[in-house]
Design a protein around this motif. Sequence first.
Motif, PDB file in Angstrom:
ATOM      1  N   VAL A 280       0.833  -1.208   0.000  1.00 32.16           N
ATOM      2  CA  VAL A 280       0.000   0.000   0.000  1.00 32.16           C
ATOM      3  C   VAL A 280       0.865   1.253   0.000  1.00 32.16           C
ATOM      4  CG1 VAL A 280      -1.696   1.311   1.346  1.00 32.16           C
ATOM      5  CG2 VAL A 280      -2.009  -1.151   0.984  1.00 32.16           C
TER       6      VAL A 280
ATOM      7  N   THR B 209       0.679   3.944  -3.059  1.00 31.34           N
ATOM      8  CA  THR B 209       0.333   5.350  -2.811  1.00 31.34           C
ATOM      9  C   THR B 209       1.407   6.275  -3.365  1.00 31.34           C
ATOM     10  OG1 THR B 209      -0.848   4.647  -0.819  1.00 31.34           O
ATOM     11  CG2 THR B 209      -0.328   6.991  -1.009  1.00 31.34           C
TER      12      THR B 209
ATOM     13  N   TYR C 286      -0.199   3.292   4.185  1.00 34.91           N
ATOM     14  CA  TYR C 286      -0.790   4.521   3.643  1.00 34.91           C
ATOM     15  C   TYR C 286      -0.290   5.738   4.435  1.00 34.91           C
ATOM     16  CZ  TYR C 286      -4.185   7.913   2.010  1.00 34.91           C
ATOM     17  OH  TYR C 286      -4.775   9.031   1.476  1.00 34.91           O
TER      18      TYR C 286
ATOM     19  N   VAL D  74       1.760   8.903   2.880  1.00 33.78           N
ATOM     20  CA  VAL D  74       1.233  10.274   2.979  1.00 33.78           C
ATOM     21  C   VAL D  74       2.231  11.175   3.714  1.00 33.78           C
ATOM     22  CG1 VAL D  74      -0.593  11.675   4.059  1.00 33.78           C
ATOM     23  CG2 VAL D  74      -1.193   9.615   2.767  1.00 33.78           C
TER      24      VAL D  74
END
Length: 179
Positions: A121, A125, A168, A172
């Motif tokens: 993930v 991302t 994630y 971010v």
Amino acid sequence: MKPRAPAVFERLDLLEWQLCQRLAGFSIHRPWLATLRLASKLGDWPIWVAVILAQPWLHGPAGWRLAAQYALTAVAAILVYRLLKTRLCRERPFITFTAIPCQEPARDRYSFPSGHTMHAVMFLTLVAAHSPVLLPALAPLVALIAVSRVGLGLHYLSDVAAGAAIGYAFAVASLALAG
């Protein structure tokens, strides 16, 4: 004396084990088992090294900065993952519930969180932000990696969900820091 998982994991184990057993039961089908094993092997590290090394090819000289960002994000995620895994000590489903088949050797006895899913993930991302042309190939692989963790009997669904959330969050944060 072996480390003990928090009580919340004991309750989650009881809630999740039957669904994990059903999902792992599909691995009796040889083509599906081979698919899960391949996804798991790719999610160990080879695909992520390829994604990192592809950045200079995709973005020219600026891609080296992206490659470094991806590698540093992966290392930071590994450190936090290892800390969580060795402190929380949730045993793998096939250890706790012998009715759940284990279809792939486990590296250790603990399952929370799923490191494969975390990295999958996280890289998905990062790729979505910088190299969306890779998404049609990468997104199905990421989904298969996550499914493989439960399908091979190595993780509970909540391990996979936590790994996805952590991955994630790292991506971010990495994107925000690189601004």
